[in-house]
Every structure is written in C-alpha cells, then in structure tokens.
Design a protein around this motif. Structure first.
Motif, PDB file in Angstrom:
ATOM      1  N   GLU A   1      -3.099  10.597  -0.339  1.00 40.10           N
ATOM      2  CA  GLU A   1      -3.762  11.345   0.730  1.00 40.10           C
ATOM      3  C   GLU A   1      -5.086  11.924   0.242  1.00 40.10           C
ATOM      4  OE1 GLU A   1      -2.990  11.601   3.837  1.00 40.10           O
ATOM      5  OE2 GLU A   1      -0.910  10.896   3.950  1.00 40.10           O
TER       6      GLU A   1
ATOM      7  N   LEU B   1      -7.722   9.022  -0.161  1.00 35.15           N
ATOM      8  CA  LEU B   1      -8.193   8.513   1.128  1.00 35.15           C
ATOM      9  C   LEU B   1      -9.126   9.509   1.806  1.00 35.15           C
ATOM     10  CD1 LEU B   1      -4.936   6.829   2.453  1.00 35.15           C
ATOM     11  CD2 LEU B   1      -7.083   5.669   1.886  1.00 35.15           C
ATOM     12  N   ARG B   2      -8.810  10.799   1.703  1.00 39.03           N
ATOM     13  CA  ARG B   2      -9.709  11.811   2.270  1.00 39.03           C
ATOM     14  C   ARG B   2     -11.021  11.868   1.504  1.00 39.03           C
ATOM     15  NH1 ARG B   2      -4.866  14.790   2.474  1.00 39.03           N
ATOM     16  NH2 ARG B   2      -5.501  15.998   0.644  1.00 39.03           N
TER      17      ARG B   2
ATOM     18  N   ARG C   1      -9.150   8.006   5.528  1.00 41.26           N
ATOM     19  CA  ARG C   1      -7.786   8.312   5.960  1.00 41.26           C
ATOM     20  C   ARG C   1      -7.521   7.889   7.391  1.00 41.26           C
ATOM     21  NH1 ARG C   1      -3.576   8.244   7.326  1.00 41.26           N
ATOM     22  NH2 ARG C   1      -1.767   9.594   6.913  1.00 41.26           N
ATOM     23  N   ASP C   2      -8.492   8.026   8.286  1.00 39.29           N
ATOM     24  CA  ASP C   2      -8.255   7.754   9.700  1.00 39.29           C
ATOM     25  C   ASP C   2      -8.029   6.273   9.997  1.00 39.29           C
ATOM     26  OD1 ASP C   2      -8.505  10.429  10.198  1.00 39.29           O
ATOM     27  OD2 ASP C   2     -10.549  10.310  10.997  1.00 39.29           O
TER      28      ASP C   2
ATOM     29  N   ARG D   1      -5.815  15.496  -9.178  1.00 39.59           N
ATOM     30  CA  ARG D   1      -6.328  15.922  -7.868  1.00 39.59           C
ATOM     31  C   ARG D   1      -7.347  17.046  -8.025  1.00 39.59           C
ATOM     32  NH1 ARG D   1      -0.824  15.301  -6.787  1.00 39.59           N
ATOM     33  NH2 ARG D   1      -0.429  17.555  -6.727  1.00 39.59           N
TER      34      ARG D   1
ATOM     35  N   ARG E   1       2.344  10.282  -3.093  1.00 39.30           N
ATOM     36  CA  ARG E   1       1.757  10.513  -1.767  1.00 39.30           C
ATOM     37  C   ARG E   1       0.646  11.572  -1.759  1.00 39.30           C
ATOM     38  NH1 ARG E   1       2.665   8.556   3.096  1.00 39.30           N
ATOM     39  NH2 ARG E   1       4.553   7.469   2.402  1.00 39.30           N
ATOM     40  N   PRO E   2       0.792  12.711  -2.440  1.00 40.09           N
ATOM     41  CA  PRO E   2      -0.330  13.666  -2.424  1.00 40.09           C
ATOM     42  C   PRO E   2      -1.618  13.071  -2.997  1.00 40.09           C
ATOM     43  CG  PRO E   2       1.671  14.747  -3.175  1.00 40.09           C
ATOM     44  CD  PRO E   2       1.978  13.287  -3.122  1.00 40.09           C
TER      45      PRO E   2
ATOM     46  N   ILE F   1       1.022   3.852   5.235  1.00 43.35           N
ATOM     47  CA  ILE F   1       0.748   4.072   3.819  1.00 43.35           C
ATOM     48  C   ILE F   1       2.082   3.970   3.094  1.00 43.35           C
ATOM     49  CG2 ILE F   1      -0.126   5.653   2.058  1.00 43.35           C
ATOM     50  CD1 ILE F   1      -1.820   6.967   4.253  1.00 43.35           C
TER      51      ILE F   1
ATOM     52  N   GLU G   1      -2.540   4.038   9.508  1.00 50.26           N
ATOM     53  CA  GLU G   1      -1.303   4.642   9.977  1.00 50.26           C
ATOM     54  C   GLU G   1      -0.161   4.342   9.011  1.00 50.26           C
ATOM     55  OE1 GLU G   1      -0.312   3.662  13.965  1.00 50.26           O
ATOM     56  OE2 GLU G   1      -2.226   4.346  14.810  1.00 50.26           O
TER      57      GLU G   1
END
Length: 220
Positions: A114, A117-118, A123-124, A75, A110-111, A129, A127
C-alpha cells in the motif's frame, strides 16, 4: 477475451532495492552479517523475510518481530512521492482506458504494498492486490499468481506477468502466464535463465509494443 496484466511491485513498478539493502545492512551488521550488493542479490532479493531469517538467523528469538521492524523501517525511509518505473503510468493509463483486468502480485507485506503504490501514485489503478504471505505459499510458488488469475476471471494463457526476480519469474511461469522480466537488477541472461519469455529495460522499451500485439485487446 482481453488479457490481464499482472505486476510484481518492488523492482518492477518502482526500484527500492537500495532502501531495502540499506535497512538490512544496518539491521544485520550487529548480528555479524555483512550485506553488500552481491549478498543482497543472492540471498535476499525476491524472498520473503521469513525464509531469509530462517536460513541466516535460525536462533533469532522473535523472527516475526524482526521482520516487522525491518519493514517498518523501510516504510519510514521510503520517500513520498517516489519515482515509478519509466513508462509505467502510461501503460497503466492505457490498460485502464481499455478496460483490461490488472492486478498487483507481490511478496511484499500488505502495508508495504500500500505504501509503495501510494508513493508512486498508482493505488487507484488496482482493485486486486495479491500478497504472497497471505497465500498458502508465496513466490516462487505459483499460488499468488493463480489467486490473481482467479480473482480477475481470466485464463492463465491470457495473462502477462511483469517481474524482476527469478523467484517471481518462476512463479509466473508455473501459473501459466507469459512472463516478462524487467531488467532493473538482473540481466537479460539471468532473467531468461529463470524462465522469462522476454525481457525489457523498463516500460518504455520499444520491445513492449511488439509483445503486447501478441495479445488481443492490449493497447500497444
């Protein structure tokens, strides 16, 4: 019934293998394991860290901490913004406008999901994941896809799964989805050998329109 579009994330919606491979290389070299592209594709690609570490570092005192450190470094190295797979945003925009159910189904923690996707500004769109390590069994087992199918309220035969790894293809097929292999890392032959119904170079591949026409309600 309109179909659902199910997307693997890493290697399908964006290509970050080079970052993962570099982190594994730096992390495993002091432990006597050389990670080149062939080793990465054969032993690491598409697998959970826990499975890889259990096989290659069985004496590691704290494999969970090692996995957390590896992903935190991934990340840290992931640029923001980061390019999405060619044609992805157009497909997501059309699917969203048509009201099609869509979900991410990934073995990434999950981190990481996220963050990725960002990074690609997607990401938007999602709903739902589904994270492999949060399921009873991760890919190559069908559990993550079955969970996504249930969450979206669609029939397995009305789902299209986009995947780039053999483990992901096997998971999607076992769940009853129509599996499309994305040739970001592997060839058509390798993806079909894993069970892909069709393969695409990316989401701009002209073959995608023909595939989508097979399913009612998908904008081609």
């Amino acid at each position: 019934m309109s179909p659902a579009l199910l997307f693997d994330l890493d290697g399908t919606m964006l290509e970050t293998d080079a970052i993962h491979r570099a982190v594994f290389t730096d992390m495993l070299a002091p432990r006597g394991i050389a990670v080149d592209e062939a080793f990465y594709m054969e032993h690491i690609h598409g697998r959970l860290n826990a499975d890889f570490f259990a096989e290659w570092l069985p004496d590691e005192a704290d494999p969970e901490a090692l996995s957390e450190a590896k992903e935190a470094e991934f990340r840290r190295r992931l640029p923001h913004p980061f390019p999405a797979m060619a044609g992805l945003h157009d497909l997501l925009d059309r699917a969203t406008a048509a009201g099609l159910p869509i979900a991410v189904v990934t073995n990434a923690m999950r981190p990481n999901a996220e963050a990725m996707l960002r990074a690609i500004d997607a990401r938007d769109h999602f709903e739902v994941i589904v994270i492999g390590e949060e399921c009873p069994r991760a890919k190559p087992h069908p559990d993550p896809y079955l969970q996504a199918i249930e969450a979206l309220g669609v029939a397995p035969e009305q789902t299209i799964a986009f995947e780039d790894s053999p483990s992901g293809i096997r998971a999607a097929r076992a769940a009853g989805a129509f599996a499309i292999g994305i040739r970001s890392s592997l060839s058509d032959a390798a993806l079909r050998a894993a069970g892909a119904h069709r393969t695409l170079s990316d989401f701009t591949d002209p073959a995608l329109a023909d595939i989508l026409r097979r399913f009612k309600g998908v904008p081609a």
